[in-house]
Design an enzyme around this catalytic site. Structure first.
Site, PDB file in Angstrom:
ATOM      1  N   ALA A  61       0.871  -1.179   0.000  1.00  0.00           N
ATOM      2  CA  ALA A  61       0.000   0.000   0.000  1.00  0.00           C
ATOM      3  C   ALA A  61       0.907   1.228   0.000  1.00  0.00           C
ATOM      4  O   ALA A  61       2.082   1.146   0.334  1.00  0.00           O
ATOM      5  CB  ALA A  61      -0.883  -0.018   1.241  1.00  0.00           C
ATOM      6  N   GLY A 100       0.479  -5.180   0.736  1.00  0.00           N
ATOM      7  CA  GLY A 100      -0.708  -5.182  -0.131  1.00  0.00           C
ATOM      8  C   GLY A 100      -0.428  -5.770  -1.496  1.00  0.00           C
ATOM      9  O   GLY A 100      -1.335  -6.285  -2.150  1.00  0.00           O
ATOM     10  N   GLU A 103      -0.807  -9.400  -0.989  1.00  0.00           N
ATOM     11  CA  GLU A 103      -2.238  -9.636  -0.747  1.00  0.00           C
ATOM     12  C   GLU A 103      -3.013  -9.595  -2.055  1.00  0.00           C
ATOM     13  O   GLU A 103      -3.909 -10.407  -2.291  1.00  0.00           O
ATOM     14  CB  GLU A 103      -2.764  -8.615   0.253  1.00  0.00           C
ATOM     15  CG  GLU A 103      -2.188  -8.831   1.650  1.00  0.00           C
ATOM     16  CD  GLU A 103      -2.558  -7.734   2.626  1.00  0.00           C
ATOM     17  OE1 GLU A 103      -2.258  -6.558   2.306  1.00  0.00           O
ATOM     18  OE2 GLU A 103      -3.140  -8.017   3.679  1.00  0.00           O
ATOM     19  N   GLU A 123       4.307  -5.774   7.058  1.00  0.00           N
ATOM     20  CA  GLU A 123       3.525  -4.755   7.763  1.00  0.00           C
ATOM     21  C   GLU A 123       3.959  -4.557   9.213  1.00  0.00           C
ATOM     22  O   GLU A 123       3.926  -3.444   9.724  1.00  0.00           O
ATOM     23  CB  GLU A 123       2.035  -5.089   7.705  1.00  0.00           C
ATOM     24  CG  GLU A 123       1.386  -4.861   6.353  1.00  0.00           C
ATOM     25  CD  GLU A 123       1.520  -6.043   5.417  1.00  0.00           C
ATOM     26  OE1 GLU A 123       2.386  -6.894   5.615  1.00  0.00           O
ATOM     27  OE2 GLU A 123       0.752  -6.092   4.451  1.00  0.00           O
TER      28      GLU A 123
HETATM   29  N1  T1G Z   1       4.691   3.352  -0.136  1.00  0.00           N
HETATM   30  C1  T1G Z   1       5.159   4.539  -0.591  1.00  0.00           C
HETATM   31  N2  T1G Z   1       6.416   4.743  -1.041  1.00  0.00           N
HETATM   32  C2  T1G Z   1       7.252   3.686  -1.014  1.00  0.00           C
HETATM   33  C3  T1G Z   1       6.849   2.411  -0.543  1.00  0.00           C
HETATM   34  C4  T1G Z   1       5.500   2.269  -0.089  1.00  0.00           C
HETATM   35  N3  T1G Z   1       5.017   1.099   0.339  1.00  0.00           N
HETATM   36  N4  T1G Z   1       7.916   1.575  -0.648  1.00  0.00           N
HETATM   37  C5  T1G Z   1       8.925   2.293  -1.162  1.00  0.00           C
HETATM   38  N5  T1G Z   1       8.539   3.558  -1.377  1.00  0.00           N
HETATM   39  C6  T1G Z   1       9.340   4.629  -1.962  1.00  0.00           C
HETATM   40  C7  T1G Z   1      10.482   5.020  -1.043  1.00  0.00           C
HETATM   41  O1  T1G Z   1      10.045   5.965  -0.080  1.00  0.00           O
HETATM   42  C8  T1G Z   1      11.456   5.606  -2.036  1.00  0.00           C
HETATM   43  O2  T1G Z   1      10.964   6.897  -2.368  1.00  0.00           O
HETATM   44  C9  T1G Z   1      11.269   4.730  -3.277  1.00  0.00           C
HETATM   45  O3  T1G Z   1       9.973   4.127  -3.142  1.00  0.00           O
HETATM   46  C10 T1G Z   1      12.307   3.637  -3.390  1.00  0.00           C
HETATM   47  O4  T1G Z   1      12.292   2.949  -2.128  1.00  0.00           O
HETATM   48  C11 T1G Z   1      -2.566  -3.064   3.037  1.00  0.00           C
HETATM   49  C12 T1G Z   1      -1.009  -1.858   4.834  1.00  0.00           C
HETATM   50  C13 T1G Z   1      10.144  -1.984  -2.075  1.00  0.00           C
HETATM   51  C14 T1G Z   1      12.058  -3.235  -1.042  1.00  0.00           C
HETATM   52  O5  T1G Z   1       6.579  -2.182   3.747  1.00  0.00           O
HETATM   53  O6  T1G Z   1      10.659  -2.338   1.536  1.00  0.00           O
HETATM   54  O7  T1G Z   1       0.983  -2.799   2.218  1.00  0.00           O
HETATM   55  O8  T1G Z   1      12.969   8.178  -1.564  1.00  0.00           O
HETATM   56  O9  T1G Z   1      14.656   3.516  -1.497  1.00  0.00           O
HETATM   57  O10 T1G Z   1      15.930   0.095  -1.536  1.00  0.00           O
HETATM   58  O11 T1G Z   1      -1.636  -4.887   4.171  1.00  0.00           O
HETATM   59  O12 T1G Z   1      11.137   0.345  -0.636  1.00  0.00           O
HETATM   60  O13 T1G Z   1      12.752   7.558  -3.985  1.00  0.00           O
HETATM   61  O14 T1G Z   1      11.184   9.292  -2.977  1.00  0.00           O
HETATM   62  O15 T1G Z   1      13.376   1.684  -0.297  1.00  0.00           O
HETATM   63  O16 T1G Z   1      15.029  -0.564  -3.850  1.00  0.00           O
HETATM   64  C15 T1G Z   1       4.034  -2.767   2.945  1.00  0.00           C
HETATM   65  C16 T1G Z   1       8.272  -0.914   1.863  1.00  0.00           C
HETATM   66  C17 T1G Z   1       3.332  -1.462   3.084  1.00  0.00           C
HETATM   67  C18 T1G Z   1       7.494  -2.184   1.570  1.00  0.00           C
HETATM   68  C19 T1G Z   1      12.464  -1.220  -2.466  1.00  0.00           C
HETATM   69  N6  T1G Z   1       5.170  -2.638   2.079  1.00  0.00           N
HETATM   70  N7  T1G Z   1       9.270  -0.662   0.848  1.00  0.00           N
HETATM   71  O17 T1G Z   1      13.672  -0.957  -1.793  1.00  0.00           O
HETATM   72  O18 T1G Z   1      14.115   1.380  -2.707  1.00  0.00           O
HETATM   73  S1  T1G Z   1       1.977  -1.548   4.197  1.00  0.00           S
HETATM   74  C20 T1G Z   1       6.379  -2.329   2.574  1.00  0.00           C
HETATM   75  C21 T1G Z   1      10.428  -1.398   0.801  1.00  0.00           C
HETATM   76  C22 T1G Z   1       0.837  -2.499   3.367  1.00  0.00           C
HETATM   77  C23 T1G Z   1      -1.287  -3.773   3.355  1.00  0.00           C
HETATM   78  C24 T1G Z   1      -0.331  -2.965   4.153  1.00  0.00           C
HETATM   79  C25 T1G Z   1      11.436  -0.952  -0.205  1.00  0.00           C
HETATM   80  C26 T1G Z   1      11.494  -1.865  -1.444  1.00  0.00           C
HETATM   81  P1  T1G Z   1      12.040   8.060  -2.750  1.00  0.00           P
HETATM   82  P2  T1G Z   1      13.671   2.410  -1.553  1.00  0.00           P
HETATM   83  P3  T1G Z   1      14.785  -0.032  -2.504  1.00  0.00           P
END
Ligand code: T1G
Length: 646
Positions: A61, A100, A103, A123
């Site tokens: 998400a 998400g 999911e 999460e």
């Molecule tokens: N939402 C918004 N922005 C995100 C994002 C996210 N989920 N994940 C990454 N970004 C942005 C980050 O801020 C950066 O932005 C750019 O993407 C590159 O990220 C409903 C509620 C995917 C493994 O926890 O683990 O889903 O600085 O530098 O090292 O049940 O990003 O370039 O402007 O980290 O290659 C669950 C979180 C959410 C994954 C890539 N998902 N992200 O790593 O690049 S909660 C996560 C990561 C959810 C559902 C629930 C990593 C990555 P900018 P980066 P990277």
């Protein structure tokens, strides 16, 4: 177009294109609902492939939406619409399908992945539980204990592990999209995950043991216990009831202080090097020299080798070089055994060793990690100045010495920088990038790029005694000594810090490592007249007795195979020093410990910020969370102090 539909024969290919990571933003969710409606009524479509453009499948998400009111369509509804579709949906997964994203893929009827893809429900690392069916669908695809560790542990698994577990149905051998379309053509009906029975636990006792272990390790992070409870409901309750409970828990956690703090640190970590001021073109770095094969040097050499660099390790003689080489090979072997290095031979092929600095003639970057003494480091830099290319960058791994003084011995100081790694250097993500006065902009840009290439979190620091982290740690260590004089005991202070969420207390930390280094630092600063106010000699007296912590069997505590025990000798020394300070021997209320520790931490952090050593309060939070055990779910000392003030 955030979500587009193309046709390949009688298969519709629905593509999400929402850079950088295809987060399931409102536009993505709305586009998917439209795609379900459109494909359901299309007479010439028999099946659908869901794919993503760019570097990865949906990575979750959109975390940036979490502080805003939820906007329809909600992800669970989108996933329910896909799952209810009359035509089969195939998820084509590449990159990282997380949260998400996974999911969404589990709401599809079949899943095929690229061999390098990884899948997870992280999460809990954001203070949440999955909020779109993850705790109900995953136990209907994989064995219960795996579902538990993925959801409450938050770590992704590989495509291979996912296939073996039943989370995905195939791994592509060539073109992922082409094979997904071919797979879609073979399907004649949807296979709805929610209609599966739960797979259940192969070994219920193992499941319970894993659950209690995860609860114990949570150390106060609420989302881990909530995730375990959600998995247990997913295993036990009817699907729709479990989904409703999951959603309620997710929404409640999303607005919690811990979730806010974890989102704060998530974005703060990604903003540390966003400063446009040094977006110069980095110098190319492929060949790295490391001077010193001790714990730090071997760790740095290993970290660089594991990320594809060519490394030449230099030591002063063959015996030391052999010891350093063994340390590096030992680290690489254990990483390979844990599946982190698919091709160990290729890594070793990039590893060279020498005792002669001439071997560094074509190095692009050299990092010194020799004994923490200013004169020794200046000598090393003088030698490097003579043998390396003029454009080679010279970095010092000092943890608190004057980087300007070290740079000052070079004919061109602009090529010098500080790269303060944390031990173990191949594991710890924090890297303090210390900027001496004369450093060139493209040298900073090169260090920033190196930090990202090493998978580190690079934080810029000015030059001062201890940079950001060690300076703040010295301040709260001194406050802890003052607490002893005021009547607290080491175990009282350590227990209070552990209760707050630190992995260990300040005295336990010193016994683990650093008593001798801190002693040397205090002696140097005393000699330089840098220590003001009443001087507490407790730690000095321990060091004068050779009590350097676990490595000598005694420090603040007595160490034996029974673990750490309070020391009567230490208590008698504390009592004597209290007398010296004219303090009676009062009891000390435990509830005053953390306010004093956090107060000292925050005061020094404010000074570090005011002096421009740290660029932002967020950077200080990133350093203290990633290098000094500050509880991640409190977001760091600066956020915690603002929260306490509110
Ligand atoms: N939402 C918004 N922005 C995100 C994002 C996210 N989920 N994940 C990454 N970004 C942005 C980050 O801020 C950066 O932005 C750019 O993407 C590159 O990220 C409903 C509620 C995917 C493994 O926890 O683990 O889903 O600085 O530098 O090292 O049940 O990003 O370039 O402007 O980290 O290659 C669950 C979180 C959410 C994954 C890539 N998902 N992200 O790593 O690049 S909660 C996560 C990561 C959810 C559902 C629930 C990593 C990555 P900018 P980066 P990277």
């Amino acid at each position: 177009m955030t979500v587009s539909i193309a046709k390949q024969g009688r298969v519709a290919v629905v593509t999400i294109d929402n850079p950088p990571v295809n987060a399931s933003s409102q536009a993505v969710r709305a586009g998917l609902l439209e795609a379900v409606a459109a494909t359901e009524v299309a007479p010439d479509i028999d099946a659908v492939v869901l794919a993503c453009a760019g570097r990865t499948f949906v990575a979750g998400a959109d975390v940036r939406e979490f502080d805003l009111p939820p906007v329809e369509p909600h992800l669970p509804d989108v996933i329910a619409a896909i799952e209810a579709a009359s035509k089969p949906w195939v998820a084509a997964i590449h990159g990282t399908a997380l949260g998400g994203g996974l999911e969404l893929a589990m709401g599809c009827h079949v899943r095929i992945a690229d061999p390098k893809a990884r899948m997870g429900l992280p999460e809990v690392t954001l203070g949440l539980v999955p909020g779109a069916g993850g705790t109900v669908r995953l136990p209907r695809l994989v064995e219960a204990e795996l579902a538990l560790t993925m959801i409450a542990g938050g770590k992704p698994i590989s495509a291979k592990a996912a296939l073996e577990a039943g989370l995905i149905d195939a791994i592509a051998t060539g073109n992922l999209l082409g094979e997904a379309v071919a797979l879609a053509n073979t399907l004649d009906a949807p296979r709805r995950t929610l209609e599966n029975a739960v797979v259940g636990a192969t070994n219920p006792d193992a499941f319970d043991k894993t659950a209690s272990g995860l609860r114990r390790k949570a150390r106060g992070q609420v989302s881990i216990g909530a995730a375990i409870d959600a998995v247990e409901r997913g295993l036990r309750l009817p699907a729709q009831k479990a989904l409703a409970e999951e959603r309620a828990t997710f929404l409640a956690l999303k607005s919690s202080d811990q979730a806010r703090a974890l989102r704060h640190i998530f974005f703060a970590e990604r903003a540390t090097l966003a400063d446009p001021s040094f977006k110069q073109t980095p110098r190319p770095v492929t060949r790295i020299g490391v001077i010193g094969g001790g714990t730090m040097g071997a760790g740095i050499a290993s970290a660089c080798l594991m990320r594809g660099f060519h490394v030449t390790l230099i030591e002063r003689d063959d015996t030391s070089l052999a010891a350093g080489t063994n340390r590096v090979c030992g680290t690489l072997d254990s990483s390979a055994k844990r599946g982190l290095l698919p091709d160990l031979d290729a890594v070793i092929a990039r590893f060279e060793t020498a005792t002669d600095y001439a071997a560094l003639a074509d190095a692009d970057l050299v990092i010194e990690a020799v004994f923490e003494d200013l004169e020794v480091k200046k000598q090393v830099f003088a030698q490097l100045d003579a043998v390396t290319r003029p454009d080679a960058i010279l970095a010092t791994n000092t943890s608190y010495l004057d980087v300007n003084a070290i740079a000052g011995v070079l004919s061109d100081p602009s090529r010098a920088i500080g790269l303060h790694f944390f031990s173990p250097a191949h594991i710890m993500k924090l890297l303090e990038i210390v900027l001496p006065d004369a450093v060139a902009e493209d040298v900073i840009a090169t260090a920033a790029k190196l930090s990202k290439s090493l998978g580190k979190i690079g934080v810029l620091s000015g030059v001062c005694d201890g940079f950001i982290g060690n300076r703040i740690m010295s301040a709260y260590r001194a406050e802890a000594d003052r607490l002893l004089i005021d009547g607290a005991t080491p175990e009282q202070v350590d227990a209070a810090m552990r209760d707050y969420g630190f992995p260990m207390g300040v005295f336990e930390m010193q016994d683990l490592a650093g008593l001798d280094i801190a002693w040397a630092m205090r002696k140097r600063r005393l000699a330089e007249g840098k220590i003001s106010g009443p001087y507490i000699r407790i730690a000095d007296r321990l060091c004068e007795m050779g009590r350097f912590g676990q490595k000598t069997g005694a420090g603040w505590y007595d160490h034996s195979d029974k673990g750490a025990q309070p020391s009567e000798l230490v208590m008698s020394i504390i009592a004597e020093e209290r007398q010296v300070m004219g303090k009676a021997d009062p009891s000390f209320p435990t509830e005053h410990v953390m306010p004093r520790i956090l107060g000292a931490m925050t005061r020094e952090a404010e000074a570090v910020l005011a002096e421009g050593i740290a660029r932002s309060a967020n950077d200080i939070d990133v350093v203290m969370v990633n290098g000094y055990g500050f509880p991640r779910w409190k977001g760091g000392p600066m956020l915690a102090s603002r929260a306490a003030a509110d």
